[in-house]
Design a protein around this motif. Sequence first.
Motif, mmCIF file in Angstrom:
data_model
loop_
_atom_site.group_PDB
_atom_site.id
_atom_site.type_symbol
_atom_site.label_atom_id
_atom_site.label_comp_id
_atom_site.label_asym_id
_atom_site.label_seq_id
_atom_site.Cartn_x
_atom_site.Cartn_y
_atom_site.Cartn_z
ATOM 1 N N MET A 64 -8.850 0.983 2.469
ATOM 2 C CA MET A 64 -8.583 1.108 1.032
ATOM 3 C C MET A 64 -9.874 1.389 0.270
ATOM 4 S SD MET A 64 -5.590 -1.672 0.139
ATOM 5 C CE MET A 64 -6.189 -3.061 1.071
ATOM 6 N N ASP A 65 -10.976 0.770 0.694
ATOM 7 C CA ASP A 65 -12.264 1.063 0.052
ATOM 8 C C ASP A 65 -12.683 2.507 0.303
ATOM 9 O OD1 ASP A 65 -12.676 -1.454 -1.087
ATOM 10 O OD2 ASP A 65 -13.518 -2.257 0.763
ATOM 11 N N ALA A 66 -12.481 2.985 1.525
ATOM 12 C CA ALA A 66 -12.850 4.362 1.843
ATOM 13 C C ALA A 66 -12.010 5.351 1.042
ATOM 14 C CB ALA A 66 -12.687 4.619 3.337
ATOM 15 N N ALA A 67 -10.726 5.041 0.832
ATOM 16 C CA ALA A 67 -9.864 5.939 0.063
ATOM 17 C C ALA A 67 -10.317 6.049 -1.388
ATOM 18 C CB ALA A 67 -8.416 5.452 0.125
ATOM 19 N N LYS A 68 -10.956 5.010 -1.904
ATOM 20 C CA LYS A 68 -11.462 5.046 -3.273
ATOM 21 C C LYS A 68 -12.941 5.437 -3.313
ATOM 22 C CE LYS A 68 -9.761 2.302 -6.323
ATOM 23 N NZ LYS A 68 -9.381 1.158 -7.169
ATOM 24 N N ASP A 69 -13.446 5.953 -2.187
ATOM 25 C CA ASP A 69 -14.818 6.446 -2.070
ATOM 26 C C ASP A 69 -15.860 5.335 -2.229
ATOM 27 O OD1 ASP A 69 -16.223 8.686 -1.336
ATOM 28 O OD2 ASP A 69 -16.811 9.181 -3.379
ATOM 29 N N ARG A 70 -15.474 4.108 -1.957
ATOM 30 C CA ARG A 70 -16.442 3.009 -1.928
ATOM 31 C C ARG A 70 -16.981 2.909 -0.504
ATOM 32 N NH1 ARG A 70 -12.457 -1.312 -4.998
ATOM 33 N NH2 ARG A 70 -12.500 -0.342 -7.070
ATOM 34 N N LEU B 190 0.826 -1.202 0.000
ATOM 35 C CA LEU B 190 0.000 0.000 0.000
ATOM 36 C C LEU B 190 0.861 1.252 0.000
ATOM 37 C CD1 LEU B 190 -2.894 1.103 0.120
ATOM 38 C CD2 LEU B 190 -2.741 1.001 2.618
ATOM 39 N N ARG B 191 1.937 1.260 0.787
ATOM 40 C CA ARG B 191 2.830 2.412 0.810
ATOM 41 C C ARG B 191 3.468 2.644 -0.560
ATOM 42 N NH1 ARG B 191 6.069 4.877 4.701
ATOM 43 N NH2 ARG B 191 4.330 4.449 6.086
ATOM 44 N N MET B 192 3.709 1.562 -1.280
ATOM 45 C CA MET B 192 4.357 1.680 -2.586
ATOM 46 C C MET B 192 3.358 1.881 -3.725
ATOM 47 S SD MET B 192 7.283 -1.283 -2.067
ATOM 48 C CE MET B 192 8.305 -0.777 -3.437
ATOM 49 N N GLY B 193 2.071 2.040 -3.395
ATOM 50 C CA GLY B 193 1.071 2.304 -4.411
ATOM 51 C C GLY B 193 0.556 1.082 -5.136
ATOM 52 N N ARG B 194 0.848 -0.113 -4.647
ATOM 53 C CA ARG B 194 0.402 -1.346 -5.299
ATOM 54 C C ARG B 194 -0.891 -1.813 -4.630
ATOM 55 N NH1 ARG B 194 6.358 -4.190 -4.742
ATOM 56 N NH2 ARG B 194 7.505 -2.804 -6.165
ATOM 57 N N LEU B 195 -1.989 -1.203 -5.038
ATOM 58 C CA LEU B 195 -3.254 -1.449 -4.351
ATOM 59 C C LEU B 195 -3.757 -2.872 -4.554
ATOM 60 C CD1 LEU B 195 -5.109 1.918 -5.056
ATOM 61 C CD2 LEU B 195 -3.631 1.299 -3.160
ATOM 62 N N ARG B 196 -3.629 -3.388 -5.772
ATOM 63 C CA ARG B 196 -4.115 -4.744 -6.026
ATOM 64 C C ARG B 196 -3.326 -5.769 -5.221
ATOM 65 N NH1 ARG B 196 -4.810 -6.493 -12.158
ATOM 66 N NH2 ARG B 196 -6.294 -4.774 -11.945
ATOM 67 N N ALA B 197 -2.001 -5.599 -5.175
ATOM 68 C CA ALA B 197 -1.177 -6.522 -4.388
ATOM 69 C C ALA B 197 -1.501 -6.403 -2.902
ATOM 70 C CB ALA B 197 0.303 -6.243 -4.634
ATOM 71 N N ALA B 198 -1.802 -5.194 -2.433
ATOM 72 C CA ALA B 198 -2.165 -5.014 -1.024
ATOM 73 C C ALA B 198 -3.469 -5.743 -0.700
ATOM 74 C CB ALA B 198 -2.287 -3.522 -0.711
ATOM 75 N N ARG B 199 -4.439 -5.650 -1.591
ATOM 76 C CA ARG B 199 -5.712 -6.353 -1.357
ATOM 77 C C ARG B 199 -5.500 -7.862 -1.367
ATOM 78 N NH1 ARG B 199 -10.081 -2.907 -1.553
ATOM 79 N NH2 ARG B 199 -11.413 -4.734 -1.438
ATOM 80 N N GLN B 200 -4.648 -8.344 -2.259
ATOM 81 C CA GLN B 200 -4.384 -9.781 -2.306
ATOM 82 C C GLN B 200 -3.703 -10.256 -1.021
ATOM 83 O OE1 GLN B 200 -2.105 -10.185 -5.902
ATOM 84 N NE2 GLN B 200 -3.917 -10.220 -7.226
ATOM 85 N N ALA B 201 -2.771 -9.450 -0.501
ATOM 86 C CA ALA B 201 -2.096 -9.831 0.738
ATOM 87 C C ALA B 201 -3.083 -9.855 1.907
ATOM 88 C CB ALA B 201 -0.953 -8.867 1.024
ATOM 89 N N CYS B 202 -3.987 -8.888 1.962
ATOM 90 C CA CYS B 202 -5.027 -8.915 3.006
ATOM 91 C C CYS B 202 -5.913 -10.149 2.844
ATOM 92 C CB CYS B 202 -5.875 -7.653 2.932
ATOM 93 S SG CYS B 202 -5.067 -6.176 3.571
ATOM 94 N N GLY B 203 -6.205 -10.501 1.604
ATOM 95 C CA GLY B 203 -6.996 -11.698 1.358
ATOM 96 C C GLY B 203 -6.303 -12.951 1.854
ATOM 97 N N GLN B 204 -4.976 -13.027 1.677
ATOM 98 C CA GLN B 204 -4.228 -14.179 2.187
ATOM 99 C C GLN B 204 -4.296 -14.242 3.709
ATOM 100 O OE1 GLN B 204 -2.688 -16.702 0.606
ATOM 101 N NE2 GLN B 204 -3.468 -15.908 -1.331
#
Length: 430
Positions: free
Chosen positions: A187-193, A155-169
């Motif tokens: 992460m959802d709140a940051a994207k206004d979801r 997340l710090r490096m801007g890799r949002l998809r990889a961050a979500r996958q790591a949380c999923g693991q």
Amino acid sequence: MSDAGVVAQERAQALSRVGRHAEAAQVLRGALAEQPHHAGLLVQLARCHRSMGQLAEAMRLVDQALGVARTQEHLLAEKARILLVAGQAGYAAAAAQRALELAPQSWEAHALFAEALLTMGNPTRVVVARRHADTALEIRHDIPDVHLLDARIHLRMGRLRAARQACGQALVLDPAYEPALALLARMDAAKDRVGRAARGLTDALAANPQARWAAGAHEAVAAALCWRLFDAAALAGAGHWTLFALLDVGQPVRLAAAVALLAVVAGAVPAVWRRQPPAVRRQLRRQLGTTSVVLCLALTAAAVGGLLVSGLAPGRDTPAGGLAALLLMPPGAVLAFRAWRQLTRRAVPVVRWVGYRIWTRLVARADAKVRAGAGASPIASTSGVGTGAPGPAAAGAGAASPAGAGTGAVSPAGAGADTGDGRASAPARR
């Protein structure tokens, strides 16, 4: 350790796992009365005090254990955790680095060192933290805390998809793992979801009702749901006024369009409301009197009123047309500000991703030259790059200057029951 000491330690672990740290500390003090110099009991008591926020007492106990233990890497790891919670990331990096020198294959030391570097925040340190997190994952990929650390670095490096996958693991290993649920919601709140974020924070609070920061975030996201209603009403009003300012059509067409837009907005409200969990609905009801929600409802009413007046006005040059424009000006300005803020939020991860991609390659080239020229060992070549941590001679005393504030989100999990020399018998979640 005597049988009574083993029983006391296992009982204290069971109490700590359910959050009863004060009772666990009392059990451990009773065991320490019989074995006052047992490093395992001392470090476990230090964990209890750390969990209760009594950091000075926790540090005293760890230092006492360091004076009697034969092996110290596990104690240095606990010292790094205490320093992270205290916001002393530089000193925590020093303690974790010393633990890493004593146990190069310790996932715990690699993860804590990466956590300290991530908290310090320098781009070079974040790149080095990425390497140590990868090493921790290679050693132990069955611990949720390590996957959470992986997600935070991504997340710090801007890799949002990889961050979500790591949380999923992490959630595969523990479906009720509150830090991963909360990070996904952030992460959802940051994207206004906001709807998904509200449901995610509800799950996080259900997993850990004592998480005060998650409760505050839950309130903010619940209020943001009201602002989504404003977004829809303001967009409908501004769009209607702008469209028919450009098109010369009759008043019946404008009125029919206004009624249709109002029907769409009003019809979406019950559907969104039904999708929210009961906890979110209760939170929204409690916040009806707050300043944010009152302002949101007032602006929404202005947008709806502007839309209706815009549909009923005979023309844009009439007094009714001027009133519609006046009603729509405040909602339109707020809507433009919210759109600009959302674009900025979405641009930040992209900029980070590009920046870290370039920086990672530059650091890799520099490390390759250093290794080729000096023949440094893997640990020295990775842990010494811009960490601010001392070398071997500085030990775990914290010779590095503290850098960067912040407590760090979730540090890697503590170890399990300790043997007499301070080593862990099995890893376990804090």
